[in-house]
Design an enzyme around this catalytic site. Structure first.
Site, PDB file in Angstrom:
ATOM      1  CB  SER A 114      -0.967  -0.044   1.180  1.00  0.00           C
ATOM      2  OG  SER A 114      -2.017   0.883   1.020  1.00  0.00           O
ATOM      3  CG  ASP A 260      -4.540  -1.744   0.482  1.00  0.00           C
ATOM      4  OD1 ASP A 260      -3.962  -2.422   1.351  1.00  0.00           O
ATOM      5  OD2 ASP A 260      -4.311  -0.542   0.298  1.00  0.00           O
TER       6      ASP A 260
END
Length: 798
Positions: A114, A260
């Site tokens: 991320s 993610d």
């Protein structure tokens, strides 16, 4: 054998010896071992580093894949830096990187998830920690995640929608079902930044070829598997790793839908182990679990579920760490993953924390000479990475239907046969994004083997929630003294009906004023530099006529129907500077009485029932460069209309008429303070009773302190000066909060000879306001010397 004045480097470079890469590497390490017996001090290590660079050993193919610090210090363990995700909290990684460099800790590999992937990937690609700090602090994070491009780039048609309604709900209709946008916010601007920062790495076979080997972790949203990205498009890998579900749209990479990476591996220690790391420096900045008070809403529960999944996999990763590794846990307190506006604070917190554990970092440090050699090697690989050709030989489009490519190409300035101009390419992509037709706009550069240069490939993905777009909004107002209004609005826009970009737009309004309208808009030619517009609109509204005391003397119902055909010209690319129109107009009006005061009972009742028809030519010009439709801080808006023709009133012979209306507004800002100046002038040669509300004043900031429509006539002049100060408080439901006030002056007259500056009426207001998703919100105190003083609440569009 004498080595001569050039010594060992000359011998090793002698063409007669023909050393291959492996032999030269082994020779370098052997000589280092032999000489270290005589020079067992750090200064000698620096001398050997210099000899190695002069000999050119690291420049060989084999040495280029081996960090220089490991050639000079083969016993040094491989250090992996593992950076966790956490949204805005991940900006604290930049501060940690600054201290790692100050502590002379060479990093042999970087793994991130991320925001940790973005920071770590840019560092691995060659950006220095100071450059990273400069970028993240200077970025307009609020603007970088907006769904639309800056308002000045939008077409005039899109800008006019801002004044049509502010959407409470926005969704699409496709294939027989309603669809929501795939992401709450846009990452288009972020993707362009990542593309620019990683442009030098576009031709690498794998991420091992970066100045520091790198891995990014994402989640396969179809299978739930962790995906470790080690090659391909670096910018796409960084963006995919940060595709927070429900916030950012997932990204398709190599046929996989990636989200993610924090969902499955937010602190990817295991990935670093598989890369061959001996020791790991792991930095965990994940968002802690929220308290009970946040669990009363759907958003709060959803966020907590994601955080629970993330926290569970982080704990598993922590269990993989050994005594030789180091875990860093910066204390970020209550700062949330969405606090991008605190970028500078986050960098400082990361830096201060890393400084506080500087002693723990010292065991990974090397000598100044060895660290300088590591930096030099990193810089060498960065230079090699950025040395690719930057000449554009082709321009291609992907993801758009073939019959629309010609129209799309007209919006792009980049051409084949030119040097690569990154700023021009980014501007092209912003122009394409401003059309509102594409969910994703990106580009890549393909190496061409058959010819010199590269192919600029512009990648587009059409909105999968279009081409029918629905918006619902509302407006309400009240003066807390009995005058209130509420309207519900629904708009529909069907785009790209044909290959030339035709649109069909409809509006329905229910409430105090009922409206139904439709327009068919057809661009002409391949370049769309002219258009035809056919429209039909109908409305039913109440018209109040007032006595001198401000009391309503009569209330009429007016029906209004317009039918027209315009020929027009967009001004600028996409018409972003405005548009001009000329056309035919036919209008029908009818009024009927609802309430008539006894003070007007002596007037012939037939005068309240009027029918008339206008036929004529219409010319209009609009130019809008305001940065925001509500509470603008810069720019201007200018709108003018001229109508002339014949009017037929029931029971009377036809006559000519002329109608002119001009409005203008402009804003200028310094710091948090803004001045907004508005002006309107209008004149009609003849208006029938019941239509004078078209040239009327009254209501909030239209002569505040007077009733809506209280001041009316055939000629109007009005000016307004508004000041507002942006408050430092932020709210997720608003763009900004303001306090301010307005001073207004104007009047309307029945005849031109009645107009006089001495007759100007004055209104004023003090307000607290907000730019919300429903439109501007005002709570105001209004006052007028010849009107009234009271409270006024306003939300939405007038």
């Amino acid at each position: 054998m004498r080595l001569g004045r050039h010594g060992l480097p000359a011998l090793l470079r002698a063409p007669t010896l023909r050393f291959d890469a492996t032999f030269r590497l082994m020779a370098a390490m052997l000589i280092r071992r032999l000489l270290s017996c005589f020079f067992a001090r750090p200064r000698c290590a620096g001398l050997l580093a210099g000899l190695a660079l002069l000999a050119g050993w690291p420049a060989t193919a084999a040495a280029a894949d081996t960090p220089l610090s490991r050639l000079l210090h083969p016993a040094r363990p491989k250090v992996a830096l593992v950076l966790s995700g956490g949204g805005a909290r991940g900006l604290s990684h930049v501060g940690v990187l600054q201290v790692l460099e100050a502590a002379r800790v060479p990093v042999d590999m970087v793994v991130g998830t991320s925001m940790g992937a973005i920071v770590g990937g840019l560092y691995a690609a060659g950006m220095s920690p100071q450059a990273l700090q400069d970028e993240v602090v200077s970025l307009d994070w609020g603007g970088i995640f907006q769904r639309s491009e800056p308002r000045q780039l939008l077409s005039q048609r899109r800008k006019e929608e801002d004044f049509e309604l502010a959407p409470l709900i926005e969704l699409g209709f496709r294939d027989g079902e309603f669809r929501l946008p795939t992401g709450a916010v846009s990452t288009r601007s972020l993707e362009l930044l990542l593309r620019r920062y990683t442009l030098g790495a576009r031709h690498l076979a794998s991420f091992d070829g970066l100045p520091i080997p790198f891995r990014a972790v994402a989640t396969d949203m179809e299978t739930g598997e962790p995906i470790v990205m080690d090659h391909g498009d670096l910018a796409a890998a960084l963006r995919a790793s940060m595709s927070v579900p429900g916030v950012f749209s997932p990204l398709e990479v190599n046929g996989r839908i990636l989200g993610d990476g924090g969902l499955v591996n937010n602190l990817p220690v295991d990935v670093a182990r598989r890369m061959g790391a001996d020791v790991i420096i792991a930095v965990n900045i994940g968002t802690p679990l929220a308290g009970r008070e946040t669990l009363g809403t759907l958003v709060g529960i959803t966020t907590q579920m994601v955080n629970i999944l993330t926290e569970q996999n982080v704990r598993r990763s922590m269990d993989m760490l050994t005594k030789s590794d180091l875990l860093l846990l910066p204390d970020l307190g209550t700062i949330t993953s969405a606090s991008f506006d605190r970028a500078e604070d986050l960098v400082k917190i990361g830096r201060d924390y890393a400084e506080s554990v500087r002693q723990a970092l010292d065991r990974f440090a090397v000598t100044p000479e060895a660290y300088a050699a590591w930096q030099a090697h990193r810089q060498t690989r960065l230079t090699q990475e950025q040395g690719a050709d930057s000449w554009v030989s082709q321009v291609r489009f992907e993801g758009v239907e073939q019959d629309r490519i010609d129209r799309v190409r007209q919006l792009v300035d980049s051409e084949a046969g030119q040097p690569l101009d990154v700023q021009r390419v980014e501007q092209d992509l912003r122009t394409l994004a401003a059309t509102g037709d594409f969910d994703r706009v990106d580009y890549r550069l393909d190496r061409l083997h058959a010819e010199s240069g590269e192919a600029l490939v512009i990648r587009l993905r059409e909105n999968d929630w279009g081409p029918n777009y629905l918006r619902m909004g509302l407006d309400l107002r009240t003066d807390f003294e009995g005058q209130s209004a509420f309207n519900l609005r629904l708009s529909h826009n069907r785009r790209w009906i044909n290959r030339y970009g035709a649109e069909w737009r409809n509006l329905l309004q229910l409430g105090q004023t009922s409206v139904a309208s439709t327009e068919f808009y057809q661009p002409l030619g391949r370049d769309g530099t002219q258009f035809l517009s056919a429209y039909l609109s109908s409305s039913l509204r109440r018209v109040d006529l007032f006595e001198g005391s401000g009391e309503a003397a009569a209330s009429l119902s007016r029906t209004h129907v317009d039918l027209g055909l315009d020929y027009g010209w967009p001004l600028g690319v996409l018409g972003h500077l405005g548009e001009a129109r000329v056309g035919l107009l036919s209008a029908w009006r009818q009024t009927s009485p609802k309430i008539i005061s006894t003070s007007l009972s002596d007037i012939d009742p037939a005068i309240w029932r009027q029918r008339w028809r206008d036929n004529g030519l219409r010319f209009s010009l609009v130019s809008d460069q305001l940065d925001y439709a509500n509470f603008p801080t810069s720019g201007y808006r200018l709108r003018g209309e001229l109508i002339g023709g014949r009017r037929l009133v029931s029971g009377q012979p036809s006559s000519s008429f002329v109608k002119m209306d001009l409005t203008a507004t402009g804003a200028i800002t310094w710091g948090r303070d803004t001045l907004n100046l508005g002006f309107r002038a209008a004149r009609a040669s003849r208006l029938a009773i019941g239509s004078i509300d078209e040239f009327s004043l009254g209501g909030f900031q239209q002569l505040s302190g007077f009733r809506i429509g209280q001041v009316s006539g055939n000629m109007l002049a009005f000016g307004r000066l508004t000041y507002y100060h942006r408050l430092p408080w932020n709210s997720p439901l608003t763009r900004a909060l303001f306090v301010g006030g307005s001073l207004e002056a104007g009047n309307a007259w029945l005849r031109r000879r009645d107009a006089s500056w001495n007759d100007l009426l004055v209104g004023r207001s003090l307000f607290v306001g907000a730019d919300t998703a429903l439109g501007p919100l005002y709570l105001s105190v209004v006052s007028a010397p010849r009107g009234y003083t009271g409270l006024y609440l306003f939300l939405g569009r007038p």
